[in-house]
Scaffold this motif. Sequence first.
Motif, short mmCIF file in Angstrom:
data_model
loop_
_atom_site.label_atom_id
_atom_site.label_comp_id
_atom_site.label_asym_id
_atom_site.label_seq_id
_atom_site.Cartn_x
_atom_site.Cartn_y
_atom_site.Cartn_z
N VAL A 28 53.97 -15.01 77.61
CA VAL A 28 55.32 -14.99 78.16
C VAL A 28 56.28 -15.52 77.10
O VAL A 28 55.89 -16.35 76.27
N VAL A 29 57.52 -15.03 77.12
CA VAL A 29 58.53 -15.48 76.17
C VAL A 29 59.65 -16.15 76.96
O VAL A 29 60.15 -15.58 77.93
N GLN A 30 60.01 -17.37 76.54
CA GLN A 30 61.13 -18.06 77.19
C GLN A 30 62.22 -18.33 76.17
O GLN A 30 61.97 -18.88 75.11
N VAL A 31 63.43 -17.91 76.51
CA VAL A 31 64.61 -18.28 75.74
C VAL A 31 65.18 -19.51 76.44
O VAL A 31 65.54 -19.46 77.61
N PHE A 32 65.22 -20.62 75.72
CA PHE A 32 65.58 -21.93 76.28
C PHE A 32 66.78 -22.44 75.50
O PHE A 32 66.70 -22.64 74.30
N ASP A 33 67.90 -22.62 76.17
CA ASP A 33 69.12 -23.06 75.51
C ASP A 33 69.65 -24.32 76.18
O ASP A 33 70.20 -24.26 77.28
N SER A 34 69.48 -25.45 75.53
CA SER A 34 69.89 -26.73 76.10
C SER A 34 71.39 -26.94 76.13
O SER A 34 71.87 -27.82 76.85
N TRP A 35 72.15 -26.18 75.37
CA TRP A 35 73.60 -26.42 75.28
C TRP A 35 74.45 -25.32 75.86
O TRP A 35 75.68 -25.45 75.93
N VAL A 36 73.88 -24.23 76.31
CA VAL A 36 74.67 -23.09 76.76
C VAL A 36 75.54 -23.42 77.96
O VAL A 36 76.61 -22.85 78.14
N GLY A 37 75.15 -24.38 78.77
CA GLY A 37 75.94 -24.76 79.93
C GLY A 37 77.26 -25.42 79.57
O GLY A 37 78.11 -25.63 80.45
N ALA A 38 77.47 -25.74 78.31
CA ALA A 38 78.75 -26.31 77.87
C ALA A 38 79.83 -25.24 77.79
O ALA A 38 81.02 -25.57 77.66
N LEU A 39 79.43 -23.98 77.87
CA LEU A 39 80.39 -22.88 77.74
C LEU A 39 80.87 -22.39 79.10
O LEU A 39 80.13 -22.43 80.08
N ASN A 40 82.10 -21.88 79.12
CA ASN A 40 82.56 -21.20 80.32
C ASN A 40 82.08 -19.75 80.27
O ASN A 40 81.55 -19.29 79.24
N ALA A 41 82.23 -19.03 81.36
CA ALA A 41 81.70 -17.67 81.46
C ALA A 41 82.31 -16.75 80.39
O ALA A 41 81.60 -15.93 79.79
N GLY A 72 72.58 -26.84 82.60
CA GLY A 72 73.96 -26.91 83.04
C GLY A 72 74.60 -25.56 83.28
O GLY A 72 75.81 -25.41 83.13
N THR A 73 73.82 -24.58 83.67
CA THR A 73 74.31 -23.20 83.76
C THR A 73 74.62 -22.73 85.17
O THR A 73 74.77 -21.53 85.40
N GLY A 74 74.76 -23.65 86.12
CA GLY A 74 75.02 -23.26 87.49
C GLY A 74 76.17 -22.28 87.64
O GLY A 74 76.10 -21.35 88.44
N SER A 75 77.22 -22.44 86.85
CA SER A 75 78.39 -21.57 86.97
C SER A 75 78.24 -20.25 86.21
O SER A 75 79.06 -19.35 86.39
N ILE A 76 77.22 -20.13 85.38
CA ILE A 76 77.05 -18.89 84.61
C ILE A 76 75.68 -18.24 84.82
O ILE A 76 75.21 -17.46 84.00
N LEU A 77 75.03 -18.55 85.93
CA LEU A 77 73.71 -17.97 86.20
C LEU A 77 73.76 -16.44 86.24
O LEU A 77 72.83 -15.77 85.79
N GLY A 78 74.84 -15.88 86.76
CA GLY A 78 75.00 -14.43 86.76
C GLY A 78 75.05 -13.85 85.36
O GLY A 78 74.48 -12.79 85.09
N GLU A 79 75.70 -14.56 84.46
CA GLU A 79 75.77 -14.12 83.06
C GLU A 79 74.40 -14.23 82.38
O GLU A 79 74.04 -13.37 81.59
N LEU A 80 73.64 -15.28 82.70
CA LEU A 80 72.30 -15.39 82.14
C LEU A 80 71.46 -14.20 82.59
O LEU A 80 70.73 -13.60 81.80
N ARG A 81 71.56 -13.87 83.87
CA ARG A 81 70.84 -12.71 84.41
C ARG A 81 71.23 -11.45 83.63
O ARG A 81 70.38 -10.65 83.26
#
Length: 172
Positions: A28-41, A72-81
Amino acid sequence: MSSAEGGRQPRTSRRYSGISLSEAGVDVVQVFDSWVGALNARDYREFILPHTRRIFEKVAPSGAPTIHFGVGTGSILGELREAGGDVIGADWRTPLDEAWTRIGSDRAIQGNLDPTVLLAPLDRIFAATDDVLARAGGRPGHIFNLGHGILPTTPVEHVQAVARYVHQKTRQ
């Protein structure tokens, strides 16, 4: 960052693009970004999404399942998808059922026990674990996990107890 960088392939995927994932033993491959939640959509869409999408597109032919996680991506989960991933990880800040609604029920979700809970007494740990499992509602596609990494002072026995507990509660 500039949009002129938009055409560049991320260095990491460039470095490993010649390696067959199956030959490397990847399951399995995981892209893990610890800082991406600092960004707005808007900024995520402009500066990050195109690069992350390219990583997932490069992995797709291997057939390896993919997980996309950011802190910290609660507000951008749709964008992650939208960027990609068979499974979208949710950190502990957004209740699992709310995160799954934002992601969409057609995607699997990974998460999302608060890692600090593992420092608590076992009864508190099990109550928090029950909450995550209840929010998953027994639906297929939930991978129980922490909502981020294990803290250095976390007792190993607590991690083992949670693993046993989740297995016991989810056996069919």
